[in-house]
Motif scaffolding. Structure first.
Motif, mmCIF file in Angstrom:
data_model
loop_
_atom_site.group_PDB
_atom_site.id
_atom_site.type_symbol
_atom_site.label_atom_id
_atom_site.label_comp_id
_atom_site.label_asym_id
_atom_site.label_seq_id
_atom_site.Cartn_x
_atom_site.Cartn_y
_atom_site.Cartn_z
ATOM 1 N N LEU A 189 12.663 5.887 9.284
ATOM 2 C CA LEU A 189 13.474 5.799 8.059
ATOM 3 C C LEU A 189 12.580 5.751 6.819
ATOM 4 O O LEU A 189 12.872 6.384 5.802
ATOM 5 N N LEU A 190 11.463 5.024 6.920
ATOM 6 C CA LEU A 190 10.532 4.946 5.802
ATOM 7 C C LEU A 190 9.891 6.287 5.490
ATOM 8 O O LEU A 190 9.712 6.642 4.312
ATOM 9 N N LEU A 191 9.560 7.021 6.532
ATOM 10 C CA LEU A 191 8.889 8.300 6.334
ATOM 11 C C LEU A 191 9.746 9.284 5.556
ATOM 12 O O LEU A 191 9.217 10.204 4.904
ATOM 13 N N LYS A 192 11.059 9.094 5.564
ATOM 14 C CA LYS A 192 11.947 9.986 4.820
ATOM 15 C C LYS A 192 11.772 9.832 3.306
ATOM 16 O O LYS A 192 12.180 10.700 2.524
ATOM 17 N N TYR A 193 11.180 8.709 2.888
ATOM 18 C CA TYR A 193 10.970 8.482 1.461
ATOM 19 C C TYR A 193 9.632 9.048 0.993
ATOM 20 O O TYR A 193 9.322 9.007 -0.195
ATOM 21 N N ILE A 194 8.854 9.593 1.937
ATOM 22 C CA ILE A 194 7.532 10.130 1.593
ATOM 23 C C ILE A 194 7.610 11.648 1.632
ATOM 24 O O ILE A 194 7.343 12.289 2.654
ATOM 25 N N HIS A 195 8.024 12.251 0.547
ATOM 26 C CA HIS A 195 8.205 13.716 0.521
ATOM 27 C C HIS A 195 7.892 14.281 -0.855
ATOM 28 O O HIS A 195 7.743 13.533 -1.822
ATOM 29 N N VAL A 209 6.416 -2.734 13.581
ATOM 30 C CA VAL A 209 7.874 -2.824 13.538
ATOM 31 C C VAL A 209 8.464 -1.738 14.420
ATOM 32 O O VAL A 209 7.754 -0.838 14.876
ATOM 33 N N ASP A 210 9.761 -1.815 14.651
ATOM 34 C CA ASP A 210 10.463 -0.825 15.465
ATOM 35 C C ASP A 210 10.255 0.572 14.884
ATOM 36 O O ASP A 210 10.312 0.769 13.665
ATOM 37 N N SER A 211 10.026 1.539 15.752
ATOM 38 C CA SER A 211 9.767 2.917 15.308
ATOM 39 C C SER A 211 10.941 3.492 14.529
ATOM 40 O O SER A 211 10.762 4.393 13.705
ATOM 41 N N LEU A 212 12.140 2.997 14.749
ATOM 42 C CA LEU A 212 13.315 3.444 14.000
ATOM 43 C C LEU A 212 13.100 3.224 12.510
ATOM 44 O O LEU A 212 13.404 4.101 11.690
ATOM 45 N N TYR A 213 12.564 2.070 12.148
ATOM 46 C CA TYR A 213 12.344 1.762 10.739
ATOM 47 C C TYR A 213 11.212 2.603 10.168
ATOM 48 O O TYR A 213 11.249 3.008 8.998
ATOM 49 N N LYS A 214 10.198 2.858 10.970
ATOM 50 C CA LYS A 214 9.113 3.719 10.513
ATOM 51 C C LYS A 214 9.647 5.115 10.186
ATOM 52 O O LYS A 214 9.282 5.704 9.162
ATOM 53 N N THR A 227 0.820 -1.209 0.000
ATOM 54 C CA THR A 227 0.000 0.000 0.000
ATOM 55 C C THR A 227 0.852 1.256 0.000
ATOM 56 O O THR A 227 0.734 2.110 -0.884
ATOM 57 N N TYR A 228 1.749 1.397 0.991
ATOM 58 C CA TYR A 228 2.529 2.637 1.052
ATOM 59 C C TYR A 228 3.576 2.711 -0.045
ATOM 60 O O TYR A 228 3.932 3.792 -0.494
ATOM 61 N N ALA A 230 -0.055 6.985 6.858
ATOM 62 C CA ALA A 230 -1.001 6.206 7.658
ATOM 63 C C ALA A 230 -0.705 4.709 7.552
ATOM 64 O O ALA A 230 -0.776 3.978 8.561
ATOM 65 N N ALA A 231 -0.358 4.249 6.353
ATOM 66 C CA ALA A 231 -0.044 2.829 6.168
ATOM 67 C C ALA A 231 1.243 2.451 6.895
ATOM 68 O O ALA A 231 1.331 1.386 7.512
ATOM 69 N N VAL A 232 2.250 3.323 6.835
ATOM 70 C CA VAL A 232 3.510 3.059 7.541
ATOM 71 C C VAL A 232 3.272 2.948 9.039
ATOM 72 O O VAL A 232 3.810 2.059 9.718
ATOM 73 N N LYS A 233 2.461 3.832 9.579
ATOM 74 C CA LYS A 233 2.207 3.847 11.022
ATOM 75 C C LYS A 233 1.475 2.604 11.504
ATOM 76 O O LYS A 233 1.505 2.283 12.695
#
Length: 301
Positions: A295-301, A288-293, A185-186, A281-284
């Motif tokens: 890191l993923l959020l950095k690709y959503i810009h 998984v460990d919040s560290l990985y979340k 999804t994300y 919203a899908a990432v959240k």
């Protein structure tokens, strides 16, 4: 995510598996050029592998490089299909460049098959499935028929979103037998947001690659063409082949202003935000460990 290691793996793959000297030299030059943009697909693959507790080995960088090899082949083919390769290293002797692209496509899956990962076969199946989805989207894009928001979003999710999903799902498959549905999804939304960013950048630059000059449809252009603005009649006429490109070239300033005045830019920015929020919203939802979340959020810009 150690892009230099991914580049080294790409070099190693070519040096080991390609024996024709001229072909090897050409492929290495393509890799050098591609490395200037970084290796986001390989990075996402490794991130997902680690996120689902995959044990870090040298082979995961090999798989990341194999996926980047596939992406490179698609980038080259995309440039040829769009007649947009003049400034690229593959512009010289297109027949040789296309043959090199074929080598990249076959080498990509072959390298993954030879790894020791338990789910290597599953990873190859994902690569093939989502690569084909992207090809479907690319064909739809080349037909240039997506004249509505709904059609454009669907096409872009197939073309761009499928490639991001490919990288994320291959990394996940190599680490675990069950991928959370949120990953696909994300990943799709990340690809869509990336294309919307390209759409916004394109309307600010007038040149041979400009979407409007090439009568292509992007979100801001679709919005502009549907505006009830009498001053934009000549743009609609241009898309219907009723006026020449010279008319557009003499009205660049007006068109640029209209992208802002009509709300086309604002609309596109809002659409970008909508899909960014969907991706976040899908990432959240991931367990998984919040560290990985983060890191993923950095690709959503």
């Amino acid at each position: 995510m150690k892009p230099e290691v991914i580049k080294k793996s790409l070099y190693d793959m070519v040096n080991v598996h390609i024996t024709q000297d001229e072909l090897k030299t050409k492929l290495l030059s393509f890799i050098d050029f591609q490395s200037e943009k970084g290796f986001p697909f390989g990075e996402l693959l490794i991130l997902h592998y680690k996120m689902f507790n995959g044990e870090e080995t040298e082979e995961i960088y090999t798989v990341a490089a194999a996926v980047e090899m596939l992406i490179l082949s698609f980038d080259i083919l995309d440039d040829f299909e769009d007649d947009d390769f003049q400034d690229q290293p593959w512009s010289a002797k297109s027949n040789l460049a296309l043959n090199a692209t074929t080598a990249l496509l076959f080498l990509s899956a072959s390298v993954i098959r030879k790894t020791s990962f338990k789910n290597a076969g599953k990873a190859i199946a994902i690569l093939q499935e989502y690569a084909l989805r992207s090809i479907h989207g690319q064909h739809q894009d080349l037909l240039n028929r997506c004249r509505s928001e709904e059609d454009y979003v669907q096409m872009t999710m197939e073309k761009s979103g499928s490639l991001v999903a490919l990288a994320c799902l291959v990394g996940t498959a190599l680490a675990t037998d069950s991928a959370p549905s949120e990953v696909e999804t994300y990943a799709g939304y990340i690809g869509l947001v990336g294309q919307i960013n390209n759409d916004l950048a394109d309307i600010e630059i007038w040149g041979e690659k400009n979407d409007l000059l090439n009568k292509k449809f992007s979100l801001p252009i679709i919005y502009l063409l549907n505006c009830n603005d009498a001053q934009l009649g000549f743009v609609r006429d241009y898309y219907e082949n009723e006026v020449d490109k010279d008319v557009i070239l003499t009205q660049q300033k007006l068109i640029s202003e209209k992208f802002v005045q009509t709300g086309a830019v604002t609309y596109t920015e809002v659409m970008r935000k909508v899909y960014q929020n969907k991706a976040i919203a899908a990432v959240k939802q991931l367990q998984v460990d919040s560290l990985y979340k983060d890191l993923l959020l950095k690709y959503i810009h």
